[in-house]
Write a protein that holds these residues in place. Structure first.
Motif, short mmCIF file in Angstrom:
data_model
loop_
_atom_site.label_atom_id
_atom_site.label_comp_id
_atom_site.label_asym_id
_atom_site.label_seq_id
_atom_site.Cartn_x
_atom_site.Cartn_y
_atom_site.Cartn_z
N PRO A 22 0.82 -1.21 0.00
CA PRO A 22 0.00 0.00 0.00
C PRO A 22 0.86 1.27 0.00
O PRO A 22 1.96 1.29 0.56
CB PRO A 22 -0.82 -0.12 1.28
CG PRO A 22 -0.85 -1.58 1.57
CD PRO A 22 0.46 -2.12 1.10
N VAL A 23 0.33 2.31 -0.62
CA VAL A 23 1.10 3.55 -0.76
C VAL A 23 1.47 4.13 0.60
O VAL A 23 2.59 4.61 0.81
CB VAL A 23 0.31 4.58 -1.60
CG1 VAL A 23 0.98 5.95 -1.53
CG2 VAL A 23 0.19 4.11 -3.03
N PHE A 24 0.53 4.08 1.57
CA PHE A 24 0.83 4.69 2.87
C PHE A 24 1.95 3.94 3.58
O PHE A 24 2.77 4.55 4.30
CB PHE A 24 -0.44 4.79 3.72
CG PHE A 24 -0.80 3.56 4.50
CD1 PHE A 24 -0.41 3.41 5.83
CD2 PHE A 24 -1.53 2.53 3.91
CE1 PHE A 24 -0.75 2.28 6.56
CE2 PHE A 24 -1.87 1.39 4.62
CZ PHE A 24 -1.47 1.26 5.96
N ILE A 25 2.07 2.60 3.36
CA ILE A 25 3.16 1.83 3.96
C ILE A 25 4.49 2.17 3.27
O ILE A 25 5.54 2.30 3.92
CB ILE A 25 2.88 0.33 3.87
CG1 ILE A 25 1.65 -0.05 4.73
CG2 ILE A 25 4.10 -0.48 4.31
CD1 ILE A 25 1.88 0.18 6.22
N GLN A 26 4.45 2.35 1.94
CA GLN A 26 5.66 2.75 1.22
C GLN A 26 6.21 4.08 1.78
O GLN A 26 7.41 4.22 2.05
CB GLN A 26 5.36 2.92 -0.27
CG GLN A 26 5.05 1.64 -1.02
CD GLN A 26 4.84 1.90 -2.51
OE1 GLN A 26 5.62 2.64 -3.12
NE2 GLN A 26 3.79 1.30 -3.08
N ILE A 27 5.30 5.03 1.94
CA ILE A 27 5.74 6.35 2.43
C ILE A 27 6.25 6.24 3.86
O ILE A 27 7.29 6.81 4.22
CB ILE A 27 4.58 7.37 2.34
CG1 ILE A 27 4.16 7.56 0.88
CG2 ILE A 27 4.98 8.69 2.96
CD1 ILE A 27 2.92 8.43 0.70
N ALA A 28 5.53 5.49 4.72
CA ALA A 28 5.93 5.34 6.11
C ALA A 28 7.31 4.69 6.20
O ALA A 28 8.18 5.14 6.97
CB ALA A 28 4.90 4.52 6.88
N ASN A 29 7.57 3.63 5.43
CA ASN A 29 8.87 2.94 5.47
C ASN A 29 10.01 3.87 5.02
O ASN A 29 11.11 3.84 5.59
CB ASN A 29 8.83 1.70 4.59
CG ASN A 29 8.00 0.58 5.20
OD1 ASN A 29 7.74 0.58 6.40
ND2 ASN A 29 7.58 -0.37 4.38
N GLN A 30 9.73 4.67 4.00
CA GLN A 30 10.79 5.55 3.51
C GLN A 30 11.05 6.70 4.48
O GLN A 30 12.17 7.18 4.61
CB GLN A 30 10.42 6.07 2.12
CG GLN A 30 10.47 4.96 1.07
CD GLN A 30 10.09 5.43 -0.31
OE1 GLN A 30 10.87 6.10 -0.98
NE2 GLN A 30 8.87 5.09 -0.74
N LEU A 31 10.02 7.13 5.20
CA LEU A 31 10.24 8.14 6.24
C LEU A 31 11.05 7.55 7.39
O LEU A 31 11.93 8.21 7.96
CB LEU A 31 8.90 8.69 6.73
CG LEU A 31 8.21 9.70 5.80
CD1 LEU A 31 6.81 10.02 6.33
CD2 LEU A 31 9.04 10.98 5.69
#
Length: 493
Positions: A22-31
């Motif tokens: 999911p996009v929100f998990i991608q963003i969270a992991n990269q943060l």
């Protein structure tokens, strides 16, 4: 950064919309990864959900989900009415250290490159209260108000606004015109602006000259004792350094002629007004002989007139360049040496055809120039401020020279010998008995006096030191010579 919006999130957050994650998990992991790499430091404020969603081109609810996920894992903390912040205390995994990764910049390149031992910085740093040097002006004597007045006036002048917006390696024509006139009146150089190149320093001038005139295996002749920076520049160009003796009349032109008869000489570097480091002046006879040899054997004379303005007892000898009719002399000097270092310039005087080539090189290494400073210096010449300031400074330097003469005679007369210099800002000292000057400098450092290696000259036949006096006031000179005397006593000279 003053605003979280200024953080370049798009440089470390990349979204793959085709991925199963999911996009929100991608963003969270990269943060999280950005926090681990210290791209986002603890207590850093993150953008609001609307701002970050617009920046990453996702729905605002997606960013809300990202922050909730980070909050649940302990990576951020949410403060009511303030915003979302990177946690001051970052989470730990069980049985592991903190997951923060130190983002070290590489300490070494992954590729080879050419190294130069010749250009190692010869200057040292010290915390001693008293410091000797090779003869530099005292910046405390600078008329800062005058400099500030002329410079700020040029900054505010509307006609100068356009000059700030483009590159101008040729410099200020107005300054060159004023400087050409100044050099004509003060040094007898009948030049125009076409014969002038403005540089940042004498070293930059010598570098440009070397790049144009020297090739590998060329021979450059210098005095047996010479200026170390010039030697470094010539050797960096691949030239071989040959030396000729220096006596009370300057470089030995008879020895130079003998060398010319044996091999091809490309360049002779001289400091004829006050030879560096011994301060002796090249005699009139040897000046004429040097010019004759240049015309006969075809070598270039680089005349470095580093301290022409500092003279006390008599009229100075005019530069070699004033008597050059064959175009064999390149004249190097500095202007504004009695000003603050940032307001000093170097310059080269040479025939027009060589000057055109030099401007090409200056356009590569100093394309932008400093047009406003040059404008201010030009006005200071025209207004007479430079002359008045130099006249005041010379009175003080003359008094310091007299005091240093007395101090050296009184404190160190039994250990060394010297002659009072007719000009310049330094004495040349030679010890009556051989001694280890490096050990002497180490002994002085214990008593708060720093003596740099660059002013020490030690050979099998010579123990000498170039001692600058211009930058020291009366109390500093007394303290320094007193410490030097005690150090000499320690060695039982």
């Amino acid at each position: 950064m003053t605003s979280p919006a200024e953080i370049p999130f798009k440089s470390f957050i990349q979204i793959d919309r085709k991925a199963e994650i999911p996009v929100f998990i991608q963003i969270a992991n990269q943060l999280i990864y950005a926090i681990q790499r210290n791209l986002l430091l603890p207590a850093t404020k993150l953008p609001g959900t609307r701002i970050l969603s617009d920046l990453l081109h996702v729905h605002r609810n997606t960013i809300t989900a990202v922050y909730n996920e980070l909050y649940a894992q302990g990576w951020v903390e949410i403060k009511p009415n303030q915003g979302t912040f990177v946690s001051a205390e970052l989470p730990q995994h069980e049985n592991q250290q903190k997951t923060v990764l130190t983002n070290h910049y590489p300490s070494q390149t992954g590729f080879p490159f050419r190294r130069s031992n010749l250009l190692d910085n010869p200057f040292e740093i010290t915390r001693c209260d008293y410091v000797l040097n090779d003869g530099v002006p005292d910046v405390r004597l600078t008329q800062v108000d005058d400099i500030a007045r002329f410079y700020s006036a040029n900054m505010r002048r509307s006609s100068n606004r356009k000059k700030m917006g483009y590159y101008n390696q040729d410099g200020s024509e107005y300054f060159k015109s004023q400087l050409a006139h100044y050099l004509n009146l003060s040094r007898g150089l009948p030049i125009s602006t076409n014969n002038l190149l403005i540089t940042r320093s004498s070293e930059m001038s010598l570098f440009i000259i070397s790049e144009i005139l020297l090739s590998a295996e060329d021979t450059v002749v210098v005095g047996e004792l010479s200026y170390f920076s010039a030697n470094m520049i010539f050797q960096k160009s691949g030239a071989a350094i040959k030396t000729v003796p220096v006596d009370h009349e300057g470089i030995d032109t008879y020895a130079l002629k003998a060398l010319c008869e044996k091999q091809k000489i490309r360049m002779v570097y001289v400091t004829p007004h006050h030879h560096y480091p011994t301060t002796v002046s090249l005699s009139v006879q040897r000046r004429m002989e040097l010019l004759q040899l240049a015309n006969q054997y075809g070598f270039v004379i680089v005349e470095d007139d580093y301290d022409y303005d500092f003279r006390y007892d008599k009229q100075p000898l005019l530069p070699l360049a004033t008597a050059d009719t064959g175009g064999m002399v390149i004249y190097v000097g500095s202007f504004g040496k009695s000003l603050l270092p940032g307001f000093r310039t170097g310059f080269i005087v040479a025939p027009d055809n060589l000057m055109r080539e030099m401007r090409k090189y200056l356009g590569i290494i100093d394309r932008q120039g400093d047009i406003l400073m040059e404008q201010a210096l030009g006005e200071m010449i025209e207004d007479g401020v430079i002359h008045r300031h130099l006249k005041k400074s010379l009175k003080i330097y003359r008094e310091r020279r007299e005091l240093m003469t007395d101090l050296l005679t009184e404190n160190l007369g039994e250990y060394l010998q010297f002659e009072k210099p007719a000009g310049g800002l330094a004495f040349w000292l030679t010890w009556k008995k051989p001694m280890n000057l490096l050990k002497l400098s180490q002994q002085c450092a214990k008593s708060n006096l720093f003596i740099p290696k660059t002013i020490l000259y030690q050979t099998h036949h010579l123990t000498g030191m170039r001692l600058g006096f211009g930058s020291m006031n009366d109390s500093e000179m007394k303290a320094s010579t007193g410490i030097l005397k005690m150090a000499c006593k320690e060695f039982n000279l």
